[in-house]
Structure formats: C-alpha cells, structure tokens
Design a protein around this motif. Sequence first.
Motif, PDB file in Angstrom:
ATOM      1  N   LEU A  32      17.748  -0.403  -9.381  1.00  0.00           N
ATOM      2  CA  LEU A  32      18.187   0.029 -10.832  1.00  0.00           C
ATOM      3  C   LEU A  32      17.263   0.667 -11.775  1.00  0.00           C
ATOM      4  CD1 LEU A  32      20.898   0.297 -12.538  1.00  0.00           C
ATOM      5  CD2 LEU A  32      20.237  -1.766 -13.414  1.00  0.00           C
ATOM      6  N   ASP A  36      17.104   4.528 -12.622  1.00  0.00           N
ATOM      7  CA  ASP A  36      16.989   5.062 -14.020  1.00  0.00           C
ATOM      8  C   ASP A  36      15.900   6.235 -14.376  1.00  0.00           C
ATOM      9  OD1 ASP A  36      17.361   5.125 -16.769  1.00  0.00           O
ATOM     10  OD2 ASP A  36      17.171   2.631 -16.921  1.00  0.00           O
ATOM     11  N   ASP A  54      27.735   5.571  -5.858  1.00  0.00           N
ATOM     12  CA  ASP A  54      27.030   4.630  -5.072  1.00  0.00           C
ATOM     13  C   ASP A  54      27.371   4.616  -3.837  1.00  0.00           C
ATOM     14  OD1 ASP A  54      25.716   2.759  -4.203  1.00  0.00           O
ATOM     15  OD2 ASP A  54      26.413   1.183  -5.357  1.00  0.00           O
ATOM     16  N   THR A  63      26.398  -1.017  -7.671  1.00  0.00           N
ATOM     17  CA  THR A  63      27.449  -0.525  -8.566  1.00  0.00           C
ATOM     18  C   THR A  63      27.765  -1.319  -9.716  1.00  0.00           C
ATOM     19  OG1 THR A  63      28.604   0.423  -6.435  1.00  0.00           O
ATOM     20  CG2 THR A  63      29.958   0.436  -8.597  1.00  0.00           C
ATOM     21  N   LEU A  66      24.971  -0.541 -12.062  1.00  0.00           N
ATOM     22  CA  LEU A  66      24.978   0.662 -12.772  1.00  0.00           C
ATOM     23  C   LEU A  66      26.027   0.538 -13.877  1.00  0.00           C
ATOM     24  CD1 LEU A  66      24.874   2.987  -9.552  1.00  0.00           C
ATOM     25  CD2 LEU A  66      23.260   2.800 -11.345  1.00  0.00           C
ATOM     26  N   VAL A  75      31.485   5.443 -12.683  1.00  0.00           N
ATOM     27  CA  VAL A  75      30.671   4.870 -11.752  1.00  0.00           C
ATOM     28  C   VAL A  75      31.626   4.627 -10.680  1.00  0.00           C
ATOM     29  CG1 VAL A  75      29.096   3.058 -11.118  1.00  0.00           C
ATOM     30  CG2 VAL A  75      29.095   3.946 -13.404  1.00  0.00           C
TER      31      VAL A  75
END
Length: 231
Positions: A32, A36, A54, A63, A66, A75
Amino acid sequence: MERICEPELMDEPLQAQAYAAADFSSGDRAVLERIDAVLGPRGVGEGEGLSVVDLGCGPGNITFLLAGRWPEADVLGIDGSAAMLAIAERRRLADPDAHRHVRFRRLVLPSPRLAGPCTAVVSNSLLHHLHDPGVFWGAVKQLAGPDTCLYVRDLRRPATAAELEALVARHAGAAQAVLRRDYAHSLRAAFTCAEVSEQLAAAGLEGLQVREVDDRYLEIHGPIPPGRLAP
C-alpha cells in the motif's frame, strides 16, 4: 465495509487452514505504501477523484486497505488470477461460456463499478498465476486512460534451482510444510525481470519500470502509455 476472506483456488484443506492462520498484514501495508508513492500527489488526501482497480489475487487484502486509505475514492477489487484465466480460456476455446469453468471471485469495495478509465491499476502476487501473461497486459491497457498509473508486485524467480531452494529455506523455513510447498511452486512459476520486460515490450508498454525488490520480489510501476487493444 467488510473484508471478505476466501482462500484462492485451493484444494487442500490444510493449505486453506494454513493461509487463513497466516498474517500477511505487514507485507500488505508495504505494498500500500508503494502504491501511495507511485500515485504521488494524486494519492494525497481522502482520495477524491481517484478510481483504482485492484487486479491482485486472494481475499481482497489490498482492496480493503486501498478503500480504507482513500475513503472517497472509487475502489474496485477483482480476483485477478481467476478473471484473467477465464479470459484466456474463453479466447483459447472461442467459447463465451468458458469462464463458467473457472472460479471468478469478484469483490467490490465500496463502489459497484467504475465509470470510465481508472486512475490506477494495482496488483500483488498475480503474474505467477497466469499461463498467458499477454492476456493480463492486454486487460491492463483496456482499463487505462491517458494518465493511468500502474503498480504490480510479484515474486521474482531465482536464476538457478539451488538459489530457489535456498530462498525457500530462508523465508519459509518456519512455515508449515504445505506453505513451504506452495511458496516453492509459486517461485518456480514466477518470472525474472528480463522476462517481464519482454512481456511489456510485446504489449507496447516499454515505458514502465521493472526493478528487483529485495531478494524475492520484483515490481513494475509507472504511467501506462496511452493506447488500447482492438476489441
């Protein structure tokens, strides 16, 4: 928002139990953080205006993270390994119903669908599941717009069998035997950085960066060059 846990494409009860008991949280959060960083300024704030797909395999770990990281973003999470295998089988058999013979797990958090090209396509540990990587890269291009970013992380196959066995012993020595066996199988099915670069060139995605990450992973990242595959 609920995380749905389901071991992927597993036949052995011991394997399913071992994965259910394992803690992958630190690795997931590292992914993650890299996503980012790849998104850069677009990843700042609550995610307003972001749309992220994803394609990673598994129970939706990434997921879920996120959606928590960017609560205002759209998402969409898909079990990419099952989805891409279904696409490959449908093409191979020229049978529009071939996907019914492949498990296709779909997880949506929190929006039911994405409208238009997405801001980012991300994936974790997917490529080594696919017998036709060209299908995956074609699907990525179909999701992309003119400013879409890509981040993919996966296992990197060692150069020799001896290096593979040493890597398994070093990183999975304390794991249950069924997990060590699965890890070794995944490493054998993984690609080298050179092989991934060849796949990207064949798909017209030469602008993406491929690099080694520590001793067992590779990552592909960067803006996706414009262009879509013909239907």
